[in-house]
Design a protein around this motif. Sequence first.
Motif, PDB file in Angstrom:
ATOM      1  N   ALA A 161       0.621   4.201  -2.620  1.00  0.00           N
ATOM      2  CA  ALA A 161       0.360   5.595  -2.210  1.00  0.00           C
ATOM      3  C   ALA A 161       1.371   6.525  -2.876  1.00  0.00           C
ATOM      4  O   ALA A 161       1.019   7.601  -3.376  1.00  0.00           O
ATOM      5  CB  ALA A 161       0.434   5.718  -0.691  1.00  0.00           C
ATOM      6  N   ALA A 200      -8.427   3.840   1.445  1.00  0.00           N
ATOM      7  CA  ALA A 200      -6.964   3.762   1.527  1.00  0.00           C
ATOM      8  C   ALA A 200      -6.328   5.141   1.514  1.00  0.00           C
ATOM      9  O   ALA A 200      -5.106   5.259   1.559  1.00  0.00           O
ATOM     10  CB  ALA A 200      -6.435   2.923   0.361  1.00  0.00           C
ATOM     11  N   THR A 256      -3.643   5.803   3.946  1.00  0.00           N
ATOM     12  CA  THR A 256      -2.246   5.496   3.581  1.00  0.00           C
ATOM     13  C   THR A 256      -1.626   6.684   2.842  1.00  0.00           C
ATOM     14  O   THR A 256      -0.452   6.992   3.015  1.00  0.00           O
ATOM     15  CB  THR A 256      -2.188   4.241   2.695  1.00  0.00           C
ATOM     16  N   MET A 257      -2.451   7.338   2.001  1.00  0.00           N
ATOM     17  CA  MET A 257      -1.974   8.543   1.317  1.00  0.00           C
ATOM     18  C   MET A 257      -1.573   9.606   2.355  1.00  0.00           C
ATOM     19  O   MET A 257      -0.528  10.241   2.234  1.00  0.00           O
ATOM     20  CB  MET A 257      -3.071   9.139   0.426  1.00  0.00           C
ATOM     21  N   LYS A 274     -14.153  -1.677  -0.586  1.00  0.00           N
ATOM     22  CA  LYS A 274     -12.996  -2.576  -0.564  1.00  0.00           C
ATOM     23  C   LYS A 274     -12.234  -2.435   0.758  1.00  0.00           C
ATOM     24  O   LYS A 274     -11.753  -3.405   1.316  1.00  0.00           O
ATOM     25  CB  LYS A 274     -12.072  -2.262  -1.737  1.00  0.00           C
ATOM     26  N   THR A 298       0.828  -1.219   0.000  1.00  0.00           N
ATOM     27  CA  THR A 298       0.000   0.000   0.000  1.00  0.00           C
ATOM     28  C   THR A 298       0.862   1.270   0.000  1.00  0.00           C
ATOM     29  O   THR A 298       0.476   2.281  -0.591  1.00  0.00           O
ATOM     30  CB  THR A 298      -0.978   0.047   1.195  1.00  0.00           C
ATOM     31  N   GLU A 299       2.023   1.221   0.659  1.00  0.00           N
ATOM     32  CA  GLU A 299       2.863   2.430   0.671  1.00  0.00           C
ATOM     33  C   GLU A 299       3.456   2.689  -0.711  1.00  0.00           C
ATOM     34  O   GLU A 299       3.578   3.847  -1.135  1.00  0.00           O
ATOM     35  CB  GLU A 299       3.953   2.306   1.728  1.00  0.00           C
ATOM     36  N   GLY A 301     -14.016  -4.198   3.388  1.00  0.00           N
ATOM     37  CA  GLY A 301     -13.739  -5.629   3.182  1.00  0.00           C
ATOM     38  C   GLY A 301     -12.365  -5.980   3.714  1.00  0.00           C
ATOM     39  O   GLY A 301     -12.185  -7.023   4.351  1.00  0.00           O
ATOM     40  N   ALA A 302     -11.389  -5.101   3.462  1.00  0.00           N
ATOM     41  CA  ALA A 302     -10.028  -5.351   3.936  1.00  0.00           C
ATOM     42  C   ALA A 302      -9.996  -5.368   5.463  1.00  0.00           C
ATOM     43  O   ALA A 302      -9.262  -6.139   6.076  1.00  0.00           O
ATOM     44  CB  ALA A 302      -9.073  -4.299   3.393  1.00  0.00           C
ATOM     45  N   THR A 333      -7.393   6.646  -7.648  1.00  0.00           N
ATOM     46  CA  THR A 333      -7.694   6.415  -6.242  1.00  0.00           C
ATOM     47  C   THR A 333      -6.962   5.148  -5.820  1.00  0.00           C
ATOM     48  O   THR A 333      -6.621   4.301  -6.653  1.00  0.00           O
ATOM     49  CB  THR A 333      -9.200   6.251  -5.970  1.00  0.00           C
ATOM     50  N   LEU A 334      -6.734   5.061  -4.541  1.00  0.00           N
ATOM     51  CA  LEU A 334      -6.040   3.892  -3.982  1.00  0.00           C
ATOM     52  C   LEU A 334      -7.053   3.066  -3.201  1.00  0.00           C
ATOM     53  O   LEU A 334      -7.816   3.616  -2.414  1.00  0.00           O
ATOM     54  CB  LEU A 334      -4.911   4.388  -3.070  1.00  0.00           C
ATOM     55  N   GLU A 335      -7.062   1.775  -3.442  1.00  0.00           N
ATOM     56  CA  GLU A 335      -7.967   0.879  -2.706  1.00  0.00           C
ATOM     57  C   GLU A 335      -7.154  -0.266  -2.118  1.00  0.00           C
ATOM     58  O   GLU A 335      -6.220  -0.759  -2.760  1.00  0.00           O
ATOM     59  CB  GLU A 335      -9.039   0.285  -3.634  1.00  0.00           C
ATOM     60  N   ARG A 336      -7.557  -0.669  -0.911  1.00  0.00           N
ATOM     61  CA  ARG A 336      -6.883  -1.817  -0.303  1.00  0.00           C
ATOM     62  C   ARG A 336      -7.565  -3.107  -0.733  1.00  0.00           C
ATOM     63  O   ARG A 336      -8.786  -3.165  -0.842  1.00  0.00           O
ATOM     64  CB  ARG A 336      -6.910  -1.692   1.221  1.00  0.00           C
ATOM     65  N   SER A 337      -6.752  -4.119  -0.963  1.00  0.00           N
ATOM     66  CA  SER A 337      -7.284  -5.423  -1.350  1.00  0.00           C
ATOM     67  C   SER A 337      -8.092  -6.024  -0.201  1.00  0.00           C
ATOM     68  O   SER A 337      -7.567  -6.175   0.900  1.00  0.00           O
ATOM     69  CB  SER A 337      -6.110  -6.346  -1.693  1.00  0.00           C
ATOM     70  N   PRO A 338      -9.366  -6.352  -0.437  1.00  0.00           N
ATOM     71  CA  PRO A 338     -10.159  -6.933   0.659  1.00  0.00           C
ATOM     72  C   PRO A 338      -9.584  -8.280   1.114  1.00  0.00           C
ATOM     73  O   PRO A 338      -9.177  -9.080   0.289  1.00  0.00           O
ATOM     74  CB  PRO A 338     -11.547  -7.139   0.038  1.00  0.00           C
ATOM     75  N   VAL A 339      -9.573  -8.453   2.425  1.00  0.00           N
ATOM     76  CA  VAL A 339      -8.990  -9.684   2.978  1.00  0.00           C
ATOM     77  C   VAL A 339      -9.929 -10.862   2.781  1.00  0.00           C
ATOM     78  O   VAL A 339      -9.502 -11.977   2.500  1.00  0.00           O
ATOM     79  CB  VAL A 339      -8.701  -9.492   4.493  1.00  0.00           C
TER      80      VAL A 339
END
Lengths: 386, 185
Positions: free
Chosen positions: A236, B43, B46-47, B85, A232-233, B88-89, A250-256
Amino acid sequence: MRSHHARAVLMLILVAALAVVASWEFRAMRQADLILPGPGVTRQTTLGAYHNALLGSSAETPVYVLEGALPGGTLCVLGGVHPNEASGFLAATVLVEHIVVERGRLIVIPQASWGGYTCTDPMEAYPEHYTIPLPMGERTFRYGSRGMNPIDQWPDPLVYLHHPSGQQLSGIETRNLNRCFPGRPDGTYTERVAYAIMQVLRTEGVDIAIDLHEAAPEYPVINTIVAHEKGTEIAAQAVLSLEFEDLQFTLERSPVRFRGLSHREWGDGTEAYAFLMETGNIMQGRLRGRTTPELLVSGIDRMYLKAAAIGMVKIPYDSSGVPIELRVGRHLQGIAALLEGYNDERPERRIMLDRLPSFAECASGGVGAFLNSPTTFHPSTTGEIP
Amino acid sequence: MTAFRFHFVLVAVLITCFAISASAQKAPTFKQPVLLTSAGQSADVTMASTLLKKAKIEALAKPLAQPADLKGIHTLIVVAGFSSKGLGAAGISREDEMNRVTTLLEAAKKAKIPVLTMHLGGAARRGSQSDDFNKVAAEAAAYLLIVKQGDEDSFFSSIAQEKKIPIEVVDKIAGAVAPLQSVIP
């Protein structure tokens, strides 16, 4: 009575003729796209080299390796996980045909779901091919389906159970490669392909893996980088770097808990930093009008202009549309930005690419400026699927 | 009569100056240590972490921060914006996240810890899903730092005006570094 017989015979002949034409068109989809490896390609193999079960099957898609003169890390780029998302395939093809690696290694699989290139999605009115203009001439490519061809994996179950999590999804997702990672060696056709791709990442010691996609303009996760938590860093940093180029991501985190997706399973199951990028493809939108090869290339649709006017579109959209060169440019600039972030994070295993087209270069020159011309290049990858 | 007019104009000018200074609130300064969290699990947190590093401000990043994490903290930075998302994470529901955010903001208010709310995601982090989180986080703020594209309809500016919260609107995400350095010296 005689006239009835004559009409019946005529109808039978007509039906037979239609069947012949349809079969001819269906078979034409099995004709491989021409990919003309450029000067950077040092080795060419197939997915079968990573999983014997694929050898000789229609899943044996080409894998291109571009090795630099200097040591470094390994980047793997996948296009065509969903064959109806054309900019991912074209961006990967530009990598194969145009760029040179200075340091480290690049592995490219432009058509990861090879089986999905042999048909189109039912009820979508999708064209079978589209054409990209070159400075001299043109190139024609197949426009495939989101899932694998049912002729290779049939029937779909009512409920698809993801391996190994047991997650339940709609039955049709059993042929969707991006729901089947990490796959299994003796599973379904799609699971075997997913397993072979995991083997590429594992056996080649891939450090950073990027999966290129497109989505409907009304889908909220669009013009996006999706990142596994390990990266993620890096992502970013990439988003900030892209912003300097006036490209908003846009930045999205992968769902776990959503299993089977490339970024989730590649990140969990291999050493790689795993990312997925999305651009906007009007052809996938539910609101589109006439569905033609030109729509795929230009991204101009009057229904979407109306939708944008009432705020139903999640990307900037005006009468200039979202043409293929901008979508491919976003992917290529996104790869550059992710690599920049990765190189900051892992300087001891940095990867340097030369001749990687920027967004601005794609926008001004078109995708065709970075593809090789069949008239001046000897084709090395063509013909019938094995 | 002339003297009366002069005094009338003077009073009017003073009232106008006072009104202008009241509407353009002065940015406060915040103290470290800083706790960084999300409102909506996008996210963008994080930014924000990357921006704080560039601004050389140390922050403890906890996207799922709880009231207990406020112990010893002097500034709470909340990055607003919804992401399915991201939820979800994190493995939580939208309702869980809203409860967490409101509880955390109440705890910060009770502990007199000032809140700096950031909105970095532009139009992608606006709309019905995000705006509940944006509103809650913005109304609790002592200072708003917003990327312009997310305030095209003056959503944040209106809250700032109504609640008399100082606001800084920057053109780009990277433009948030300088205001951060200015308010967290």
